[in-house]
Design an enzyme around this catalytic site. Sequence first.
Site, mmCIF file in Angstrom:
data_model
loop_
_atom_site.group_PDB
_atom_site.id
_atom_site.type_symbol
_atom_site.label_atom_id
_atom_site.label_comp_id
_atom_site.label_asym_id
_atom_site.label_seq_id
_atom_site.Cartn_x
_atom_site.Cartn_y
_atom_site.Cartn_z
ATOM 1 N N ARG A 3 40.201 75.822 39.100
ATOM 2 C CA ARG A 3 41.207 76.884 39.154
ATOM 3 C C ARG A 3 40.891 77.951 38.093
ATOM 4 O O ARG A 3 40.008 77.759 37.265
ATOM 5 C CB ARG A 3 42.606 76.271 38.976
ATOM 6 C CG ARG A 3 43.034 75.530 40.236
ATOM 7 C CD ARG A 3 44.280 74.708 40.044
ATOM 8 N NE ARG A 3 44.029 73.477 39.322
ATOM 9 C CZ ARG A 3 44.917 72.492 39.147
ATOM 10 N NH1 ARG A 3 46.136 72.622 39.662
ATOM 11 N NH2 ARG A 3 44.611 71.403 38.474
ATOM 12 N N ARG A 17 53.975 85.753 42.433
ATOM 13 C CA ARG A 17 54.774 84.528 42.304
ATOM 14 C C ARG A 17 55.722 84.601 41.113
ATOM 15 O O ARG A 17 55.342 84.240 40.007
ATOM 16 C CB ARG A 17 53.849 83.338 42.067
ATOM 17 C CG ARG A 17 53.011 82.934 43.229
ATOM 18 C CD ARG A 17 52.232 81.709 42.843
ATOM 19 N NE ARG A 17 51.358 81.298 43.922
ATOM 20 C CZ ARG A 17 50.261 80.592 43.728
ATOM 21 N NH1 ARG A 17 49.914 80.220 42.515
ATOM 22 N NH2 ARG A 17 49.523 80.230 44.755
ATOM 23 N N TYR A 23 47.062 73.718 52.721
ATOM 24 C CA TYR A 23 47.640 73.045 51.534
ATOM 25 C C TYR A 23 49.146 73.283 51.493
ATOM 26 O O TYR A 23 49.939 72.336 51.411
ATOM 27 C CB TYR A 23 46.955 73.608 50.288
ATOM 28 C CG TYR A 23 47.581 73.282 48.949
ATOM 29 C CD1 TYR A 23 47.538 71.991 48.421
ATOM 30 C CD2 TYR A 23 48.180 74.283 48.175
ATOM 31 C CE1 TYR A 23 48.081 71.706 47.174
ATOM 32 C CE2 TYR A 23 48.715 74.008 46.927
ATOM 33 C CZ TYR A 23 48.670 72.717 46.425
ATOM 34 O OH TYR A 23 49.195 72.441 45.182
ATOM 35 N N ASN A 50 43.042 53.851 44.502
ATOM 36 C CA ASN A 50 43.053 55.002 45.408
ATOM 37 C C ASN A 50 44.212 54.774 46.367
ATOM 38 O O ASN A 50 44.216 53.798 47.129
ATOM 39 C CB ASN A 50 41.722 55.079 46.169
ATOM 40 C CG ASN A 50 41.654 56.330 47.016
ATOM 41 O OD1 ASN A 50 42.688 56.885 47.417
ATOM 42 N ND2 ASN A 50 40.452 56.789 47.298
HETATM 43 P P1 NAD Z 1 44.943 67.298 39.008
HETATM 44 O O1 NAD Z 1 43.926 67.428 40.092
HETATM 45 O O2 NAD Z 1 44.515 67.503 37.608
HETATM 46 O O3 NAD Z 1 45.629 65.856 39.100
HETATM 47 C C1 NAD Z 1 45.789 65.130 40.303
HETATM 48 C C2 NAD Z 1 45.378 63.693 40.021
HETATM 49 O O4 NAD Z 1 45.631 62.923 41.214
HETATM 50 C C3 NAD Z 1 43.866 63.555 39.715
HETATM 51 O O5 NAD Z 1 43.666 62.864 38.504
HETATM 52 C C4 NAD Z 1 43.326 62.763 40.899
HETATM 53 O O6 NAD Z 1 42.267 61.878 40.547
HETATM 54 C C5 NAD Z 1 44.573 62.000 41.353
HETATM 55 N N1 NAD Z 1 44.456 61.610 42.768
HETATM 56 C C6 NAD Z 1 44.208 62.420 43.824
HETATM 57 N N2 NAD Z 1 44.131 61.684 44.951
HETATM 58 C C7 NAD Z 1 44.330 60.402 44.588
HETATM 59 C C8 NAD Z 1 44.344 59.192 45.327
HETATM 60 N N3 NAD Z 1 44.124 59.156 46.641
HETATM 61 N N4 NAD Z 1 44.595 58.039 44.653
HETATM 62 C C9 NAD Z 1 44.805 58.056 43.310
HETATM 63 N N5 NAD Z 1 44.787 59.172 42.565
HETATM 64 C C10 NAD Z 1 44.555 60.336 43.195
HETATM 65 O O7 NAD Z 1 46.138 68.294 39.384
HETATM 66 P P2 NAD Z 1 47.413 68.747 38.521
HETATM 67 O O8 NAD Z 1 47.248 70.161 38.157
HETATM 68 O O9 NAD Z 1 47.721 67.743 37.471
HETATM 69 O O10 NAD Z 1 48.534 68.717 39.659
HETATM 70 C C11 NAD Z 1 49.389 67.619 39.875
HETATM 71 C C12 NAD Z 1 50.336 67.926 41.025
HETATM 72 O O11 NAD Z 1 51.042 69.146 40.777
HETATM 73 C C13 NAD Z 1 49.655 68.107 42.393
HETATM 74 O O12 NAD Z 1 50.459 67.518 43.379
HETATM 75 C C14 NAD Z 1 49.611 69.597 42.596
HETATM 76 O O13 NAD Z 1 49.630 69.954 43.959
HETATM 77 C C15 NAD Z 1 50.872 70.038 41.874
HETATM 78 N N6 NAD Z 1 50.739 71.435 41.400
HETATM 79 C C16 NAD Z 1 50.165 71.733 40.196
HETATM 80 C C17 NAD Z 1 50.077 73.053 39.789
HETATM 81 C C18 NAD Z 1 49.546 73.454 38.442
HETATM 82 O O14 NAD Z 1 49.825 74.556 38.035
HETATM 83 N N7 NAD Z 1 48.789 72.628 37.736
HETATM 84 C C19 NAD Z 1 50.551 74.081 40.616
HETATM 85 C C20 NAD Z 1 51.099 73.749 41.845
HETATM 86 C C21 NAD Z 1 51.200 72.418 42.221
HETATM 87 N N1 UDP Z 2 40.436 83.878 40.803
HETATM 88 C C1 UDP Z 2 39.550 84.864 40.389
HETATM 89 N N2 UDP Z 2 38.379 84.472 39.784
HETATM 90 C C2 UDP Z 2 38.059 83.177 39.558
HETATM 91 C C3 UDP Z 2 38.975 82.167 39.981
HETATM 92 C C4 UDP Z 2 40.161 82.564 40.596
HETATM 93 O O1 UDP Z 2 39.787 86.068 40.568
HETATM 94 O O2 UDP Z 2 36.986 82.914 38.973
HETATM 95 C C5 UDP Z 2 41.754 84.282 41.408
HETATM 96 C C6 UDP Z 2 42.116 83.656 42.744
HETATM 97 O O3 UDP Z 2 41.549 84.386 43.827
HETATM 98 C C7 UDP Z 2 43.628 83.738 42.711
HETATM 99 C C8 UDP Z 2 43.979 83.559 41.233
HETATM 100 O O4 UDP Z 2 42.772 83.830 40.526
HETATM 101 O O5 UDP Z 2 44.033 85.045 43.103
HETATM 102 C C9 UDP Z 2 44.510 82.186 40.835
HETATM 103 O O6 UDP Z 2 43.642 81.205 41.295
HETATM 104 P P1 UDP Z 2 43.811 79.650 41.009
HETATM 105 O O7 UDP Z 2 42.567 78.983 41.478
HETATM 106 O O8 UDP Z 2 44.199 79.372 39.610
HETATM 107 O O9 UDP Z 2 44.978 79.113 41.963
HETATM 108 P P2 UDP Z 2 46.216 79.754 42.750
HETATM 109 O O10 UDP Z 2 47.123 80.373 41.747
HETATM 110 O O11 UDP Z 2 45.664 80.763 43.725
HETATM 111 O O12 UDP Z 2 46.812 78.580 43.430
#
Ligand code: NAD
Ligand code: UDP
Length: 387
Positions: free
Chosen positions: A233, A339, A183, A74
Amino acid sequence: MASGRVDLDGNPIKPITICMIGAGGFIGSHLCEKLMSETPHKVLAVDVYSDKIKHLLEPSSLPWADRIHFHRINIKNDSRLEGLIRMADLTINLAAICTPADYNTRPLDTIYSNFIDALPVVKYCSENGKRLIHFSTCEVYGKTIGCFFPKDSPLRQDPAYYVLNEDTSPCIFGPVEKQRWSYACAKQLIERLIYAEGAENGLEFTIVRPFNWIGPRMDFIPGIDGPSEGVPRVLACFSNNLLRREPLKLVDGGQSQRTFVYIKDAIEAVLLMIENPARANGHIFNVGNPNNEVTVRQLAEMMTEVYAKVAGESPIDTPTVDVSSKEFYGEGYDDSDKRIPDMTIINRQLGWNPKTSLWDLLESTLTYQHRTYAEAIKKATSKPVAS
Ligand code: NAD
Ligand code: UDP
């Protein structure tokens, strides 16, 4: 596999060691998979969970077994972190709380995770002269300028007021009591800190702003591999509804717009950043697919249609239902209206373009969801309820 690989400038790619923090998450698991199957690089995989990369860690006879090592750490409170960063050539930080349901219900954890906990990572990279790829978010742009014009204004249709560009777009957040923006604000401040480390202390950095990357292994299905009351999500929320044959819940009418990119396309972009430091250092990159824009309502409709096809089941009579954001997420929720990523910079620096259409990426993702969860859901829902 690895021999003869060259970067975008024709130079041979040398094997490196990568400290990947958050390697056990959605993006991390796909990045580990790509690095193991297509490159010679080593990964020091740091996370508190390893379920999503278990298939890469066991058995020890896997061809890449000596190139990936899992460290259950962690990063909030573990002194081993600096040692791992020092051992690596590059650190990739993915660790974060990044689920909207948490932003206004766990605002302190959200701010700590996205800013405070990331600070030592930046510091260790800077002090030890190590390169950093940090995962930020498209959410740092907040709302578009366009959404402030009257509903019937033609300016709303002008891309100048909604396309999001790394160098020119402002970051527009809602008021402090709308804690969704905590966030975005924490991510923005860590971006600024990384940028400042680059400017003052020469930190070599790349910042990634993902625009809704989706695909297999994203989040969890409530009650199956995550808490029953948990709210993941949108992809996992809607998958859960489809698997259980429940209506998909549209928050505030499902009018918000998103562009979705397939995780496998996006991972190609990250690999280009890893292997082309001279082109990636000092840059912030949008990574998304501007061609895959839909409203959340349209996403629900398309997912319903695709799921019916892959599961061989006809959709239910009422496929969607409207819910208020207060009911769904609680007090303090707000939303990003639209977006669309400007792709100029990533195109110019790395020649990257997304390939997969929304229909195709939903087809492969929902096939995975159906194969992985349909049986478990059936079992869970057929259990007699204790009286
Ligand atoms: P995710 O939650 O699946 O992965 C994050 C990982 O980080 C998890 O496995 C969690 O256990 C680990 N983690 C969190 N806190 C920790 C800690 N204190 N110590 C060790 N491990 C820790 O999320 P993701 O979708 O893979 O996203 C990864 C990154 O990309 C994040 O920074 C997120 O903000 C960014 N991001 C992702 C998306 C997307 O579309 N998936 C969109 C915007 C931003
Ligand atoms: N949302 C929704 N129904 C759901 C979950 C999400 O209408 O069951 C909507 C949410 O309000 C947002 C969009 O879907 O407008 C995308 O949400 P997500 O949680 O994937 O993350 P974001 O893109 O907002 O970061």
